[in-house]
Structure formats: structure tokens, C-alpha cells
Design a protein around this motif. Sequence first.
Motif, PDB file in Angstrom:
ATOM      1  N   SER A   1       0.831  -1.205   0.000  1.00 45.74           N
ATOM      2  CA  SER A   1       0.000   0.000   0.000  1.00 45.74           C
ATOM      3  C   SER A   1       0.867   1.257   0.000  1.00 45.74           C
ATOM      4  O   SER A   1       0.539   2.250  -0.661  1.00 45.74           O
ATOM      5  N   ALA A   2       1.995   1.215   0.713  1.00 42.90           N
ATOM      6  CA  ALA A   2       2.913   2.351   0.705  1.00 42.90           C
ATOM      7  C   ALA A   2       3.501   2.578  -0.683  1.00 42.90           C
ATOM      8  O   ALA A   2       3.715   3.724  -1.108  1.00 42.90           O
ATOM      9  N   VAL A   3       3.764   1.486  -1.396  1.00 43.20           N
ATOM     10  CA  VAL A   3       4.260   1.609  -2.776  1.00 43.20           C
ATOM     11  C   VAL A   3       3.213   2.276  -3.656  1.00 43.20           C
ATOM     12  O   VAL A   3       3.531   3.156  -4.476  1.00 43.20           O
ATOM     13  N   LEU A   4       1.969   1.883  -3.499  1.00 44.11           N
ATOM     14  CA  LEU A   4       0.894   2.491  -4.288  1.00 44.11           C
ATOM     15  C   LEU A   4       0.741   3.969  -3.964  1.00 44.11           C
ATOM     16  O   LEU A   4       0.492   4.791  -4.865  1.00 44.11           O
ATOM     17  N   ILE A   5       0.886   4.319  -2.694  1.00 41.91           N
ATOM     18  CA  ILE A   5       0.806   5.732  -2.315  1.00 41.91           C
ATOM     19  C   ILE A   5       1.972   6.510  -2.918  1.00 41.91           C
ATOM     20  O   ILE A   5       1.823   7.649  -3.370  1.00 41.91           O
ATOM     21  N   ALA A   6       3.159   5.878  -2.940  1.00 47.04           N
ATOM     22  CA  ALA A   6       4.332   6.547  -3.521  1.00 47.04           C
ATOM     23  C   ALA A   6       4.144   6.836  -5.008  1.00 47.04           C
ATOM     24  O   ALA A   6       4.729   7.792  -5.534  1.00 47.04           O
ATOM     25  N   LEU A   7       3.325   6.037  -5.685  1.00 44.77           N
ATOM     26  CA  LEU A   7       3.050   6.297  -7.095  1.00 44.77           C
ATOM     27  C   LEU A   7       2.319   7.622  -7.299  1.00 44.77           C
ATOM     28  O   LEU A   7       2.401   8.216  -8.376  1.00 44.77           O
TER      29      LEU A   7
ATOM     30  N   ILE B   1      17.229   5.954  -7.270  1.00 38.99           N
ATOM     31  CA  ILE B   1      17.593   4.547  -7.121  1.00 38.99           C
ATOM     32  C   ILE B   1      16.385   3.689  -6.752  1.00 38.99           C
ATOM     33  O   ILE B   1      16.392   2.476  -6.971  1.00 38.99           O
ATOM     34  N   PHE B   2      15.342   4.295  -6.192  1.00 36.59           N
ATOM     35  CA  PHE B   2      14.112   3.554  -5.889  1.00 36.59           C
ATOM     36  C   PHE B   2      13.008   4.055  -6.792  1.00 36.59           C
ATOM     37  O   PHE B   2      12.780   5.255  -6.922  1.00 36.59           O
ATOM     38  N   SER B   3      12.313   3.131  -7.426  1.00 33.56           N
ATOM     39  CA  SER B   3      11.209   3.467  -8.315  1.00 33.56           C
ATOM     40  C   SER B   3       9.958   2.719  -7.851  1.00 33.56           C
ATOM     41  O   SER B   3       9.898   1.483  -7.930  1.00 33.56           O
ATOM     42  N   ALA B   4       8.973   3.463  -7.357  1.00 38.04           N
ATOM     43  CA  ALA B   4       7.715   2.836  -6.938  1.00 38.04           C
ATOM     44  C   ALA B   4       7.014   2.177  -8.125  1.00 38.04           C
ATOM     45  O   ALA B   4       6.420   1.101  -7.992  1.00 38.04           O
TER      46      ALA B   4
END
Length: 278
Positions: free
Chosen positions: A112-118, A150-153
Motif C-alpha cells: 500500500s505504501a508503494v501504491l501511495i508513492a506512485l 535509485i528507488f522506483s515505486a
Amino acid sequence: MTPLSLGTKGKVLRCVILSVTALFALLPFMWMLSLSIKTTPEIYQAHFHILPESFAGFDNYRVVFASAPMLRFLLNGVLVCAAIFMVQLLVCIPCAYALAKLRFRGRDTLFSAVLIALLIPPQVLSIPHFVLLYYAQLIDSYGALILPWIFSAFGVFLLRQFFSTIPDELIQAAQLDGMSEADIIWRVMIPMSAPAIASFGIFSLVSHWNDLFWPLIVLRRAELATPALGILLFRDDETGRQFGPLMAATATIVAPLILAFLLAQRRFIDGLTIHSVK
């Protein structure tokens, strides 16, 4: 002459709609190429036409490579985009595998945090990134162009969705053969996820190749400029005298993106459609 069947009419209608849509999508590129081979007086004529009355393509493209280190800009773009993509894969693939195939507490919360980061625009984080890079003394360097991405949601989300389509029985068989989680990722998941990786690579390449916002903030030296930043050397806000070379420089920078897409077109389409098909 027999009338067309309903199915044939539908196919013809779809082809017409797709052709018109493609024409509208290609029209800016056709305009760009047309202006890149015209003389300045012809560009500012009242009536526009695709083909030039007097061909000036050689002069415009010669100005592009003579007045600016365009090859250096292209090399910088290749170096930065390749480094970003490789580092993103090192981070995103293990994260996506863990979210797709491992069972642990808080997995759904992390996803869910990844989706929010999008939903967060990258410009929102520009000030914290700049401050961190300033204290790390990395401003005006290749590191400043690479480290914030370096991090890509999106990469985690795309690869996680693809990994979810791989049967768990395949992973269990690999575990029975004595493979570790790292071996499973390297020898099983990565070869099977080539279409998804190619799709993510195209998105990453286009995003960072065309990025002007971040290089404009962290770069000061012209020798580190990326292709999008290098185009500014041909901008003339007052008179537009270099409008032809500007379009020629733009066409030169767009060409590698088109070539990369054509080379990875099949895997790119497979990566976007395989999940929906399954």
C-alpha cells in the motif's frame, strides 16, 4: 460486389480510428522534422508546408554539432540513464519478489505504501533531495543525477504484478532443488520477467532522458549536461534565430529514444499485456 459483413465493418472502423489517432500523435514529430530542415525565413512564413522550399537540413544539423558538444550530451544521457536503470533493477527486483512471493507480516501495508508513492510527484521531493546532496557534497556531479532515483515505486509495482503471475509451484520446485532466494531471483525470476524488465526499462529511459527539471537544479558545468539540458544552448527567447538548429537538436535527442523503443518493442508490448491476458 457483396456488402461488407458487420465484423469487417468493425475492423475497418477500428483501423480508421487508429490511423487518425496515430496521425495526431505523429504530427508534432513531423512538424519537428520539417522545421529542422528549413531555413529561418521559411520557418516564419505565413503559410506552413511540410516539405521545405529550400533544404537547410545539413546546415542546421551541422550547427547542432559545431556549436555545442552534442555527442557529450548524448553520452551523458546514456551513462546516467543506464546507471539509474541498473541501480533501480538491483533495488526493485528483490522488493517486488518479496511483495509477490514471500509471506511476512506487514506485506500488504508495504505494498500500500508503494501504491501511495506512485501518487507523489517527483518534484515534491526535490528540496529534500537537494539538501541531502548538498551536505553530501555531490551537487554538480553524476551522483546528483543518479542517487535520487535509485528507488522506483512504479518499477516495484510493475515487477510485482508480473511476478504474481509466475506459478508458486515453480518457485517451490526451485526450493526443493536447494536454491536460495537469491538464486531463485537470479536464475528463475529474472529470465522469466524479461518482458516486464524491458517495459520498465523503456519507461525509465524516457523519463530520465527527457528530464529537464532535476538536471537544471543540480548541474552547473556544461560538460555534465544531459540531452534535455543541452537543448537550452540553442534557445533564443528574444529573436528565435536558432529555431531551425533547435528543432534539429531536438530531433537528434529524440532519435535514440525511438531506436530504443523499436529494438525493445516486442518485449515492451508483451510486458504490458501478459498480466491482463493471464
